[in-house]
Motif scaffolding. Structure first.
Motif, PDB file in Angstrom:
ATOM      1  N   LEU A  60       0.835  -1.201   0.000  1.00 34.79           N
ATOM      2  CA  LEU A  60       0.000   0.000   0.000  1.00 34.79           C
ATOM      3  C   LEU A  60       0.871   1.253   0.000  1.00 34.79           C
ATOM      4  CD1 LEU A  60      -2.804   1.247   0.070  1.00 34.79           C
ATOM      5  CD2 LEU A  60      -2.737   1.056   2.573  1.00 34.79           C
ATOM      6  N   ARG A  61       1.929   1.262   0.835  1.00 32.31           N
ATOM      7  CA  ARG A  61       2.851   2.405   0.890  1.00 32.31           C
ATOM      8  C   ARG A  61       3.548   2.597  -0.461  1.00 32.31           C
ATOM      9  NH1 ARG A  61       5.333   0.543   6.188  1.00 32.31           N
ATOM     10  NH2 ARG A  61       3.564   0.909   7.509  1.00 32.31           N
ATOM     11  N   LEU A  62       3.968   1.504  -1.044  1.00 33.41           N
ATOM     12  CA  LEU A  62       4.616   1.590  -2.358  1.00 33.41           C
ATOM     13  C   LEU A  62       3.639   2.114  -3.417  1.00 33.41           C
ATOM     14  CD1 LEU A  62       6.746  -1.673  -2.481  1.00 33.41           C
ATOM     15  CD2 LEU A  62       7.596   0.678  -2.421  1.00 33.41           C
ATOM     16  N   ALA A  63       2.429   1.627  -3.353  1.00 33.73           N
ATOM     17  CA  ALA A  63       1.415   2.070  -4.320  1.00 33.73           C
ATOM     18  C   ALA A  63       1.113   3.553  -4.121  1.00 33.73           C
ATOM     19  CB  ALA A  63       0.153   1.237  -4.166  1.00 33.73           C
ATOM     20  N   LEU A  64       0.997   3.982  -2.863  1.00 28.39           N
ATOM     21  CA  LEU A  64       0.731   5.396  -2.582  1.00 28.39           C
ATOM     22  C   LEU A  64       1.906   6.273  -3.012  1.00 28.39           C
ATOM     23  CD1 LEU A  64      -1.048   5.206   0.897  1.00 28.39           C
ATOM     24  CD2 LEU A  64      -2.064   5.800  -1.309  1.00 28.39           C
ATOM     25  N   ALA A  65       3.109   5.774  -2.771  1.00 27.79           N
ATOM     26  CA  ALA A  65       4.302   6.515  -3.186  1.00 27.79           C
ATOM     27  C   ALA A  65       4.329   6.635  -4.714  1.00 27.79           C
ATOM     28  CB  ALA A  65       5.562   5.826  -2.676  1.00 27.79           C
ATOM     29  N   GLU A  66       3.972   5.547  -5.375  1.00 32.40           N
ATOM     30  CA  GLU A  66       3.958   5.579  -6.843  1.00 32.40           C
ATOM     31  C   GLU A  66       2.880   6.546  -7.346  1.00 32.40           C
ATOM     32  OE1 GLU A  66       3.614   2.544 -10.653  1.00 32.40           O
ATOM     33  OE2 GLU A  66       3.671   1.727  -8.632  1.00 32.40           O
ATOM     34  N   VAL A  67       1.721   6.547  -6.680  1.00 31.88           N
ATOM     35  CA  VAL A  67       0.644   7.470  -7.053  1.00 31.88           C
ATOM     36  C   VAL A  67       1.116   8.908  -6.886  1.00 31.88           C
ATOM     37  CG1 VAL A  67      -1.638   8.330  -6.377  1.00 31.88           C
ATOM     38  CG2 VAL A  67      -1.263   5.875  -6.641  1.00 31.88           C
ATOM     39  N   ARG A  68       1.798   9.214  -5.746  1.00 36.07           N
ATOM     40  CA  ARG A  68       2.313  10.571  -5.530  1.00 36.07           C
ATOM     41  C   ARG A  68       3.335  10.952  -6.605  1.00 36.07           C
ATOM     42  NH1 ARG A  68       1.827   9.200   0.047  1.00 36.07           N
ATOM     43  NH2 ARG A  68       3.897   8.280  -0.034  1.00 36.07           N
ATOM     44  N   ASP A  69       4.215  10.004  -6.941  1.00 38.71           N
ATOM     45  CA  ASP A  69       5.202  10.266  -7.990  1.00 38.71           C
ATOM     46  C   ASP A  69       4.515  10.536  -9.334  1.00 38.71           C
ATOM     47  OD1 ASP A  69       7.327  10.001  -6.262  1.00 38.71           O
ATOM     48  OD2 ASP A  69       7.809   7.932  -6.860  1.00 38.71           O
ATOM     49  N   LEU A  70       3.498   9.728  -9.621  1.00 36.02           N
ATOM     50  CA  LEU A  70       2.773   9.933 -10.876  1.00 36.02           C
ATOM     51  C   LEU A  70       2.033  11.273 -10.879  1.00 36.02           C
ATOM     52  CD1 LEU A  70       1.406   6.332 -11.516  1.00 36.02           C
ATOM     53  CD2 LEU A  70       3.203   7.513 -12.784  1.00 36.02           C
ATOM     54  N   GLN A  71       1.466  11.664  -9.724  1.00 34.20           N
ATOM     55  CA  GLN A  71       0.788  12.954  -9.630  1.00 34.20           C
ATOM     56  C   GLN A  71       1.777  14.102  -9.837  1.00 34.20           C
ATOM     57  OE1 GLN A  71      -1.035  12.547  -5.751  1.00 34.20           O
ATOM     58  NE2 GLN A  71      -3.016  11.957  -6.636  1.00 34.20           N
ATOM     59  N   ARG A  72       2.961  13.974  -9.230  1.00 35.22           N
ATOM     60  CA  ARG A  72       4.001  15.001  -9.428  1.00 35.22           C
ATOM     61  C   ARG A  72       4.408  15.062 -10.906  1.00 35.22           C
ATOM     62  NH1 ARG A  72       6.949  12.635  -4.566  1.00 35.22           N
ATOM     63  NH2 ARG A  72       5.880  13.635  -2.843  1.00 35.22           N
ATOM     64  N   THR A  73       4.541  13.881 -11.512  1.00 38.41           N
ATOM     65  CA  THR A  73       4.908  13.823 -12.930  1.00 38.41           C
ATOM     66  C   THR A  73       3.841  14.505 -13.778  1.00 38.41           C
ATOM     67  OG1 THR A  73       6.130  11.769 -12.572  1.00 38.41           O
ATOM     68  CG2 THR A  73       5.491  12.279 -14.839  1.00 38.41           C
ATOM     69  N   VAL A  74       2.579  14.253 -13.462  1.00 41.71           N
ATOM     70  CA  VAL A  74       1.472  14.878 -14.192  1.00 41.71           C
ATOM     71  C   VAL A  74       1.541  16.396 -14.050  1.00 41.71           C
ATOM     72  CG1 VAL A  74      -1.045  15.192 -14.222  1.00 41.71           C
ATOM     73  CG2 VAL A  74      -0.062  12.891 -14.137  1.00 41.71           C
ATOM     74  N   VAL A  75       1.794  16.871 -12.845  1.00 45.22           N
ATOM     75  CA  VAL A  75       1.885  18.314 -12.614  1.00 45.22           C
ATOM     76  C   VAL A  75       3.033  18.919 -13.423  1.00 45.22           C
ATOM     77  CG1 VAL A  75       2.409  20.076 -10.869  1.00 45.22           C
ATOM     78  CG2 VAL A  75       0.780  18.252 -10.350  1.00 45.22           C
ATOM     79  N   VAL A  76       4.182  18.254 -13.402  1.00 47.55           N
ATOM     80  CA  VAL A  76       5.350  18.749 -14.141  1.00 47.55           C
ATOM     81  C   VAL A  76       5.075  18.733 -15.647  1.00 47.55           C
ATOM     82  CG1 VAL A  76       7.745  18.236 -14.748  1.00 47.55           C
ATOM     83  CG2 VAL A  76       7.041  18.173 -12.357  1.00 47.55           C
ATOM     84  N   LEU A  77       4.507  17.631 -16.132  1.00 49.84           N
ATOM     85  CA  LEU A  77       4.208  17.526 -17.561  1.00 49.84           C
ATOM     86  C   LEU A  77       3.161  18.554 -17.990  1.00 49.84           C
ATOM     87  CD1 LEU A  77       4.193  13.658 -18.093  1.00 49.84           C
ATOM     88  CD2 LEU A  77       5.913  15.299 -18.870  1.00 49.84           C
ATOM     89  N   ARG A  78       2.161  18.791 -17.165  1.00 47.77           N
ATOM     90  CA  ARG A  78       1.139  19.789 -17.471  1.00 47.77           C
ATOM     91  C   ARG A  78       1.780  21.180 -17.549  1.00 47.77           C
ATOM     92  NH1 ARG A  78      -3.102  18.947 -13.669  1.00 47.77           N
ATOM     93  NH2 ARG A  78      -3.955  17.500 -15.183  1.00 47.77           N
ATOM     94  N   SER A  79       2.665  21.468 -16.618  1.00 46.69           N
ATOM     95  CA  SER A  79       3.362  22.750 -16.616  1.00 46.69           C
ATOM     96  C   SER A  79       4.225  22.912 -17.864  1.00 46.69           C
ATOM     97  CB  SER A  79       4.233  22.868 -15.363  1.00 46.69           C
ATOM     98  OG  SER A  79       4.986  24.050 -15.405  1.00 46.69           O
ATOM     99  N   GLU A  80       4.944  21.847 -18.227  1.00 48.36           N
ATOM    100  CA  GLU A  80       5.769  21.898 -19.439  1.00 48.36           C
ATOM    101  C   GLU A  80       4.912  22.064 -20.686  1.00 48.36           C
ATOM    102  OE1 GLU A  80       8.300  18.483 -19.523  1.00 48.36           O
ATOM    103  OE2 GLU A  80       9.442  19.112 -17.764  1.00 48.36           O
ATOM    104  N   LEU A  81       3.773  21.391 -20.710  1.00 44.28           N
ATOM    105  CA  LEU A  81       2.861  21.499 -21.844  1.00 44.28           C
ATOM    106  C   LEU A  81       2.325  22.925 -21.972  1.00 44.28           C
ATOM    107  CD1 LEU A  81       1.353  20.030 -24.121  1.00 44.28           C
ATOM    108  CD2 LEU A  81      -0.449  19.513 -22.462  1.00 44.28           C
ATOM    109  N   GLU A  82       1.947  23.522 -20.852  1.00 41.19           N
ATOM    110  CA  GLU A  82       1.461  24.907 -20.878  1.00 41.19           C
ATOM    111  C   GLU A  82       2.558  25.862 -21.325  1.00 41.19           C
ATOM    112  OE1 GLU A  82      -0.132  25.607 -16.999  1.00 41.19           O
ATOM    113  OE2 GLU A  82      -1.893  24.358 -17.341  1.00 41.19           O
ATOM    114  N   THR A  83       3.771  25.644 -20.827  1.00 40.33           N
ATOM    115  CA  THR A  83       4.902  26.484 -21.236  1.00 40.33           C
ATOM    116  C   THR A  83       5.163  26.341 -22.730  1.00 40.33           C
ATOM    117  OG1 THR A  83       5.910  26.296 -19.047  1.00 40.33           O
ATOM    118  CG2 THR A  83       7.348  26.945 -20.859  1.00 40.33           C
TER     119      THR A  83
END
Length: 106
Positions: free
Chosen positions: A9-32
């Motif tokens: 569960l911790r690994l899955a949650l950590a992976e979800v957080r990493d994926l959410q951060r990746t989404v935020v970064v990718l969205r920011s790069e896409l907007e830029t």
């Protein structure tokens, strides 16, 4: 087994957080990227508009110059025609005068 589930569960949650951060970064790069593309398009449009304006001004100046040269040519031809007619008239008068002088002697 509970600890294994907790670790999973911790690994899955950590992976979800990493994926959410990746989404935020990718969205920011896409907007830029989108903003940069929009800026490049605006720059290209501005340059094209400026070039079109410059070309129109050049065309207008060349047209005016051509019209002026054409009018000067017409004026020069008319003047040459007037001079020619005056010269021909003068020659006819000279011929008449010479003819009259010859007839008077005869």
């Amino acid at each position: 087994m509970i600890q294994s589930d907790d670790d999973s569960l911790r690994l899955a949650l950590a992976e979800v957080r990493d994926l959410q951060r990746t989404v935020v970064v990718l969205r920011s790069e896409l907007e830029t990227s989108h903003q940069e593309r929009q800026h490049a398009v605006q720059d290209a449009l501005s340059f094209a508009h400026s070039e079109i304006t410059q070309l129109r001004d050049t065309i207008a100046a060349l047209r005016t110059s051509l019209e002026k040269l054409t009018q000067q040519k017409i004026d020069a031809l008319q003047q040459a025609g007037t001079v020619h007619h005056a010269e021909v008239a003068l020659l006819h008068e000279t011929i008449r005068a010479l003819r009259d002088a010859l007839e008077a002697r005869a």
